[in-house]
Design a protein around this motif. Structure first.
Motif, short mmCIF file in Angstrom:
data_model
loop_
_atom_site.label_atom_id
_atom_site.label_comp_id
_atom_site.label_asym_id
_atom_site.label_seq_id
_atom_site.Cartn_x
_atom_site.Cartn_y
_atom_site.Cartn_z
N GLU A 84 -9.76 -3.19 -2.23
CA GLU A 84 -8.42 -3.20 -2.82
C GLU A 84 -7.72 -4.52 -2.55
OE1 GLU A 84 -4.93 -0.20 -1.99
OE2 GLU A 84 -6.68 0.79 -2.87
N ARG A 87 0.85 -1.19 0.00
CA ARG A 87 0.00 0.00 0.00
C ARG A 87 0.88 1.24 0.00
NH1 ARG A 87 -4.93 1.40 -0.50
NH2 ARG A 87 -5.87 2.94 0.84
N CYS A 125 -6.69 0.59 -12.27
CA CYS A 125 -5.42 -0.12 -12.26
C CYS A 125 -4.56 0.35 -13.42
CB CYS A 125 -5.62 -1.63 -12.32
SG CYS A 125 -6.17 -2.26 -13.89
N GLY A 140 -3.44 3.74 -3.34
CA GLY A 140 -3.46 2.44 -3.98
C GLY A 140 -2.38 1.50 -3.49
N THR A 141 -2.29 0.37 -4.18
CA THR A 141 -1.36 -0.69 -3.84
C THR A 141 -0.58 -1.10 -5.08
OG1 THR A 141 -2.86 -1.53 -2.15
CG2 THR A 141 -1.19 -3.06 -2.94
N PHE A 151 -12.73 -0.36 -9.47
CA PHE A 151 -11.31 -0.14 -9.19
C PHE A 151 -10.64 0.52 -10.38
CE2 PHE A 151 -11.27 -4.07 -11.51
CZ PHE A 151 -10.05 -4.11 -12.17
N TRP A 193 -0.52 -1.46 -10.43
CA TRP A 193 -1.01 -0.51 -9.43
C TRP A 193 -2.52 -0.66 -9.40
CZ3 TRP A 193 -4.28 3.68 -10.63
CH2 TRP A 193 -4.55 4.54 -9.56
N ILE A 194 -3.08 -0.81 -8.20
CA ILE A 194 -4.52 -1.00 -8.01
C ILE A 194 -5.01 -0.02 -6.96
CG2 ILE A 194 -6.32 -2.61 -7.24
CD1 ILE A 194 -4.39 -4.88 -8.18
N ARG A 195 -6.14 0.63 -7.26
CA ARG A 195 -6.75 1.53 -6.27
C ARG A 195 -8.26 1.34 -6.28
NH1 ARG A 195 -5.84 7.88 -6.57
NH2 ARG A 195 -6.99 7.61 -8.50
N CYS A 196 -8.81 1.20 -5.07
CA CYS A 196 -10.25 1.07 -4.87
C CYS A 196 -10.70 2.12 -3.87
CB CYS A 196 -10.60 -0.32 -4.33
SG CYS A 196 -10.21 -1.67 -5.43
#
Length: 86
Positions: free
Chosen positions: A64, A8, A46, A14-15, A44, A55-58
């Motif tokens: 996430e 994170r 990405c 995001g992650t 989400f 990269w992922i963001r929710c």
């Protein structure tokens, strides 16, 4: 963890997840509908890099984490099945 550049980024940032380059390639090509299917249930954003970083963001951490786990499980299932030659 963060010391290895994964995890994170910060509140709402995001992650970042490291995956096999083939996983990114599959998500960007013939398996692109997988991301659409996930997005139907969990909104989400990405970004996929051909360097194996995603990269992922929710909206929330639980969502996430769920998306990250789905991607990692897909990667494991794809590694047991040979890549399709087109």
């Amino acid at each position: 963890g963060k010391s290895s550049g994964m995890g994170r980024l910060g509140k709402g940032d995001g992650t970042v997840v490291f995956v096999h380059v083939e996983t990114c390639r599959r998500l960007l090509t013939w398996d692109a509908e997988v991301l659409d299917r996930i997005g139907r249930d969990i909104p989400f954003e990405c970004a996929l890099g051909m360097n194996g970083r995603i990269w992922i963001r929710c909206r929330d951490l639980a969502s996430e984490s769920a998306v990250v786990q789905i991607v990692l499980r897909l990667q494991e299932s794809w590694r047991t099945v040979p890549a399709e030659v087109v």
